[in-house]
Motif scaffolding. Structure first.
Motif: not given
Length: 530
Positions: A84, A87-90, A106, A119, A122-123
């Motif tokens: 993380k 604010h984004e998770r990969f 990523h 989706c 994750f980004t």
């Protein structure tokens, strides 16, 4: 450069335990002279953590584990894990060596079909990663990235000499061949060799079959790990290409399905800490196959079979069940249900006055059996395995809170015709299922002279329609156009629709087709689309 592909079986959420496994594999790899150890996708957490990925504490524990791995000296680690950032998770892979982070990749393409819903969590990544090891430029991809040209092409354009692919690719029929074919396309398009590592083990309804492999620049399989077993597959990059290494024999199609079911049972029971399993044995083919799978997965000492005969149970059903029990040596008991059934009927008589007997009385027998099995489960802690197959789940030929009562549906994604094939395959290894169980006409034995085919189309017809409608998404009209009788098609589709509420309440079970009644089947119960 020597590369170790670490094919292993993590436990979802056991970050500390999975970290210990990775460290142990790293030491084994170093002992074999490996320069790089590659783990599968999300190896640190297991696949898929699902909504654990929405918890901030989950990432803090992952970061602690990565710091622990960073302390390892003497080998480059390519580790799959979630991360993380803001604010984004990969869905990520970190490359590390001797206390240094050499880069983090990523995943670019996030699958959002079949059993996958990445989706949600994750980004997508936006850049390739190439690191250098012993003069070789090594690219990294994660699973879905290899199923499309763009990520591989971008990695090649970034200067890669070879590509490592981290995967959590669950089994379905013919999946191993499909993986080889797909990666071969990437080899042809990029001119690069690829090394592909996959998970093993069961996770709820998914089973990961391993079968990691490597392809050289000619698209030839130069290394092949065994299916289903943990393994360190060592491949060497020399003279600009991957060199021939060990190649395990792969299972035949029926063996693959059977082993998938065995692993599914073994890991669901083992990873969740159940002391064993219970199942109702009827003298029929479905419960016999379920018993064989449970025996192969857990051993005789953890399997408890219960025969619950009624007035309609044929003598040969009891005889054949006892015969199979003698062959396997599992715990066995018989509990007659007719006295209980008569008590229920007597209690319900005032409410049923003036109403003719129908399937209510049949279902009552099934529900008594379900109640007995669940009582034994409560008392012993053993999990009840249900024995219904995919053909029955499609048509609703099963009883809610009766034969559907339990914790794991072993044959949930196995069509009836495949049940017969698997029984023959298992007996070819060693005959443990009495032949008469396989050859006699299937019957629920809930009324006199009952046969499954009195209520359903012939199983070869039913299963063919089911495969087209459920697994291939064909419409009823398209199936009829293939030559199937319209009455049969309309009947199967109607039964499928009106029994959606049953399937929603069924236990999970191992997936062996590319479309099972689980994560990859999400239809509204209330709907009027025809």
């Amino acid at each position: 450069m020597r590369i170790a592909l670490a094919q292993f079986n993590p436990v979802v959420g056991d970050i500390a335990g999975n970290t210990r496994k990775i460290l142990d594999l790293a030491h084994q790899a170093m002992a074999q002279g490996a320069d790089v150890l590659v783990t599968p996708e999300l190896a640190l957490t297991g696949y898929s953590p699902e909504d654990l990925l929405l918890r901030d504490h989950f990432y803090r524990e992952c970061n602690k584990a990565l710091d622990e791995l960073l302390e390892l000296d003497g080998i480059t680690l390519v580790v799959g894990h979630p991360v993380k950032l803001g604010h984004e998770r990969f869905n990520a892979a970190t490359v590390m060596r001797d206390g240094n982070r050499l880069g983090q990749y990523h995943k670019m393409l996030l699958p959002n079909d079949e059993v996958f819903d990445e989706c949600r969590y994750f980004t997508p990544g936006g850049a390739p990663l190439v690191f250098q090891q012993d003069g070789v430029n090594v690219g990294v991809l994660i699973c879905e990235d290899v199923w499309s040209l763009d990520p591989a092409a971008e990695t090649a354009d970034a200067g890669a000499d070879m590509v490592l692919v981290l995967n959590a690719s669950p089994f379905h029929r013919n999946k191993i061949e499909t993986r080889h074919e797909t990666v071969r396309y990437r080899v042809e398009e990029t001119g690069l060799p690829f090394a592909y590592v996959n998970l093993t083990g069961g996770q709820d309804e998914l089973v990961f079959d391993g079968a990691s492999f490597a392809l050289n620049k000619a698209g030839e399989v130069v290394a092949q790990a065994a299916a289903y077993d943990d393994e360190l597959l060592i491949v060497e990059m020399a003279d600009g290409d991957l060199q021939p290494a060990s190649k395990a024999a792969l299972p035949c199609p029926l063996e693959s399905v059977y082993k998938t079911l065995v692993v599914g049972v073994r890991d669901y029971i083992g990873k969740n800490g159940f002391p064993g399993v219970l199942l109702g044995l009827s003298g029929g083919i479905d419960s016999a196959l379920t018993l064989a799978i449970a025996y192969d997965a857990l051993g005789a000492d953890k399997v408890h079979a219960v025969m619950m005969p009624s007035r309609y149970t044929a003598d040969i059903s009891v005889t054949d069940s006892r015969d199979m029990i003698e062959r396997l040596g599992v715990k066995y008991e018989e509990i007659a249900i007719w006295p209980m059934y008569e008590s229920f009927v007597s209690a319900l008589a005032p409410s049923f006055e003036g109403l003719a007997e129908d399937t209510t009385e049949e279902n009552l027998q099934a529900r008594i059996r379900g109640t007995l099995l669940m009582a034994l489960s409560n008392k012993t802690g053993k999990l009840v395995l249900t024995t219904g197959n995919k053909s029955e789940m499609t048509t609703g030929y099963c009883t809610l809170y009766g034969d559907m009562a339990g914790g794991f549906a072993v044959l949930k994604d196995v069509a009836k015709t495949l049940v017969f094939q698997l029984c023959h395959w298992r007996n070819a290894q060693k005959e443990i299922i009495p032949l008469r169980i396989i050859t006699r006409p299937p019957s629920a034995e809930l009324r006199p002279d009952q046969k499954d085919q009195d209520s359903l189309p012939p199983y070869d017809v039913l299963d063919a329609i089911m495969a087209r409608y459920v697994e291939e998404n064909l419409s009823a009209a398209e199936i009829i156009a293939e030559g199937f009788a319209e009455a049969d098609v309309r009947r199967v589709v109607r039964l499928l629709k009106i029994n959606e509420y049953k399937r929603r309440q069924a236990p999970v079970g191992p997936r062996v087709t590319h479309r099972g009644f689980g994560k990859d089947w999400r239809y509204p119960i209330t709907n009027r689309f025809s």
